[in-house]
Design a protein around this motif. Sequence first.
Motif, PDB file in Angstrom:
ATOM      1  N   UNK A   1       0.762  -1.373  -0.386  1.00 14.36           N
ATOM      2  CA  UNK A   1       0.002  -0.279   0.294  1.00 14.36           C
ATOM      3  C   UNK A   1       0.553   1.448   0.114  1.00 14.36           C
ATOM      4  N   UNK A   2       0.885   1.970  -1.161  1.00 16.38           N
ATOM      5  CA  UNK A   2       1.738   3.317  -0.854  1.00 16.38           C
ATOM      6  C   UNK A   2       0.929   4.199  -0.068  1.00 16.38           C
ATOM      7  N   UNK A   3       0.505   4.281   0.775  1.00 10.66           N
ATOM      8  CA  UNK A   3       0.204   5.074   1.636  1.00 10.66           C
ATOM      9  C   UNK A   3       0.621   5.169   3.247  1.00 10.66           C
ATOM     10  N   UNK A   4       1.363   3.419   2.907  1.00  7.13           N
ATOM     11  CA  UNK A   4       1.571   3.012   4.506  1.00  7.13           C
ATOM     12  C   UNK A   4       3.342   3.711   4.662  1.00  7.13           C
ATOM     13  N   UNK A   5       2.924   3.498   5.516  1.00  8.22           N
ATOM     14  CA  UNK A   5       4.208   4.705   6.708  1.00  8.22           C
ATOM     15  C   UNK A   5       5.464   3.675   6.211  1.00  8.22           C
ATOM     16  N   UNK A   6       5.545   2.022   5.945  1.00  4.80           N
ATOM     17  CA  UNK A   6       7.005   1.538   6.507  1.00  4.80           C
ATOM     18  C   UNK A   6       7.294   1.223   5.227  1.00  4.80           C
ATOM     19  N   UNK A   7       8.959   0.365   5.366  1.00  7.67           N
ATOM     20  CA  UNK A   7       9.675   0.632   4.324  1.00  7.67           C
ATOM     21  C   UNK A   7       8.797   0.282   3.036  1.00  7.67           C
TER      22      UNK A   7
ATOM     23  N   UNK B   1       5.395   0.434   1.920  1.00  7.18           N
ATOM     24  CA  UNK B   1       4.850   1.275   1.732  1.00  7.18           C
ATOM     25  C   UNK B   1       5.141   2.621   1.049  1.00  7.18           C
ATOM     26  N   UNK B   2       6.607   3.062   1.657  1.00  9.86           N
ATOM     27  CA  UNK B   2       6.743   4.179   1.364  1.00  9.86           C
ATOM     28  C   UNK B   2       7.929   3.907  -0.379  1.00  9.86           C
ATOM     29  N   UNK B   3       8.203   2.912  -0.615  1.00  5.09           N
ATOM     30  CA  UNK B   3       9.138   2.483  -2.004  1.00  5.09           C
ATOM     31  C   UNK B   3       7.967   2.549  -2.636  1.00  5.09           C
ATOM     32  N   UNK B   4       7.042   1.667  -2.361  1.00  4.75           N
ATOM     33  CA  UNK B   4       5.466   1.734  -3.712  1.00  4.75           C
ATOM     34  C   UNK B   4       5.175   2.847  -3.623  1.00  4.75           C
ATOM     35  N   UNK B   5       4.894   4.164  -3.117  1.00  3.38           N
ATOM     36  CA  UNK B   5       4.728   5.254  -2.997  1.00  3.38           C
ATOM     37  C   UNK B   5       5.574   6.309  -4.127  1.00  3.38           C
ATOM     38  N   UNK B   6       7.374   5.878  -3.875  1.00  2.00           N
ATOM     39  CA  UNK B   6       8.243   6.348  -4.988  1.00  2.00           C
ATOM     40  C   UNK B   6       7.978   6.098  -5.940  1.00  2.00           C
ATOM     41  N   UNK B   7       7.338   4.393  -6.455  1.00  2.00           N
ATOM     42  CA  UNK B   7       7.310   3.622  -7.814  1.00  2.00           C
ATOM     43  C   UNK B   7       5.714   5.095  -8.379  1.00  2.00           C
TER      44      UNK B   7
ATOM     45  N   UNK C   1      -6.697   9.804  -0.259  1.00  2.00           N
ATOM     46  CA  UNK C   1      -5.187   9.509  -1.407  1.00  2.00           C
ATOM     47  C   UNK C   1      -5.549  10.614  -2.556  1.00  2.00           C
ATOM     48  N   UNK C   2      -4.615  10.638  -3.398  1.00  2.00           N
ATOM     49  CA  UNK C   2      -4.777  11.270  -4.020  1.00  2.00           C
ATOM     50  C   UNK C   2      -5.263  13.330  -3.720  1.00  2.00           C
ATOM     51  N   UNK C   3      -4.206  13.089  -2.437  1.00  2.00           N
ATOM     52  CA  UNK C   3      -4.207  14.456  -1.890  1.00  2.00           C
ATOM     53  C   UNK C   3      -5.914  15.127  -1.834  1.00  2.00           C
ATOM     54  N   UNK C   4      -6.591  14.123  -1.093  1.00  2.00           N
ATOM     55  CA  UNK C   4      -8.174  14.592  -1.277  1.00  2.00           C
ATOM     56  C   UNK C   4      -8.474  14.692  -1.907  1.00  2.00           C
ATOM     57  N   UNK C   5      -8.212  14.338  -3.328  1.00  2.00           N
ATOM     58  CA  UNK C   5      -9.487  14.400  -4.882  1.00  2.00           C
ATOM     59  C   UNK C   5     -10.293  13.131  -5.324  1.00  2.00           C
ATOM     60  N   UNK C   6      -9.425  11.707  -4.350  1.00  2.00           N
ATOM     61  CA  UNK C   6      -9.763  10.850  -5.512  1.00  2.00           C
ATOM     62  C   UNK C   6      -9.629   9.787  -4.244  1.00  2.00           C
TER      63      UNK C   6
END
Length: 390
Positions: A40-46, A48-54, A242-247
């Motif tokens: 989950x790209x919204x998780x704070x663990x490693x 999740x952060x890597x998914x968020x980077x992708x 998610x998506x800065x509150x837009x979606x």
Amino acid sequence: MATDPRDVPVNLDYAASTPLRPEAVAAQAAYDASPIAGANPNSLHTLGRRAATALEGARRSVARSLGARVRPGEVVFTGGGTEANHLALMGLAEGARDRDRGRTRVIVSAIEHDSILDNLPSLRARGFTVDTVRPRRCGSVDPAELEALLADDVALVSIMLANNETGAVQPVRELAARAHARGALFHTDAIQGYLHIPFDVDDLGVDALSLAGHKVGGPVACGALYLRSRTPLRPQVLGGGQEAGRRAGTQDVRAAVALAAVADALAPGVEEDRERLAALSDRLYGRLCSHPAIEATVGDWAAVDRLPGIVSVTVGGHETEELVLQLDAAGFEVSGGSACSSGSLDASHVLLAMGIPRDRALGSLRISFDDRVDPADLDRFADALTGLAG
């Protein structure tokens, strides 16, 4: 057991959906093999952060494909083009009214995709009135016709970049300028035109723009909405921020990186591909329209600004369903227009809005392809259709 190539039909229905490009396949495979698969790209663990980077890398790629000055934060990932259109139409109309309570009217064109038109009853139920602007006979909207409908009560104008049935490209830059002159927001459905014709959203001057991955060789159920910074929008899906509150909703990182891979591959060569496909489209139009029963839906096709990979014709004395099935039996896959309405036995609303008589519109065909087409297949298709036309 290998499939005999002779048993594989020639797909000439790319405007409905396109095969996955190798870049999308490779991006999805790399994601599947990576530690972040399913994270989950919204998780704070490693992970999740890597998914968020992708995910943010994919957002940057899509932003680049829309214009040199587009910010990644102006790209909202959605579950497809239909959702992007719904978010734009409903969200911008309500956002504009929230900002100015006197903005209670929406204008759309009569040739919009069903993902716009089918939302109009919901707009009316939310207190908006809706006006429709009709196109010219060539399939494009006259800016003067839009001007006649504009007033200070208009919240939003939504007119597509290029029509998905006829390929007619709309004068979006001028349409958007006229809408803005009266204080209205402007959205364009670019789902059919994205990565098929060159454009820059800053040059177009739009406030929002929809796109979909499966029209360019990306995955289905993956889309995005460009939303210019500070454009008012009321979210339509809530429940996570998610998506800065837009979606709301956990983002599909796998689909996003595949869409980004396609955008990175295609964006630099859009103009070159357009020129090649325009020549192939012109050749096919010329061959088909030399038959007395076959006419281009846009009239003088050589004089119309249109998408290079869509050829739209009517065949006198024949019905669409009959032609589609006969061509399928001959090994060619085409459609009568929008695949989303292919179950309908009535004439296309797009062609009727253009002033084409109903009996003629009932015999329409859309032939569509991209840079992967074999020109020899187009020649063989022309032989098949002119033979069926009698």
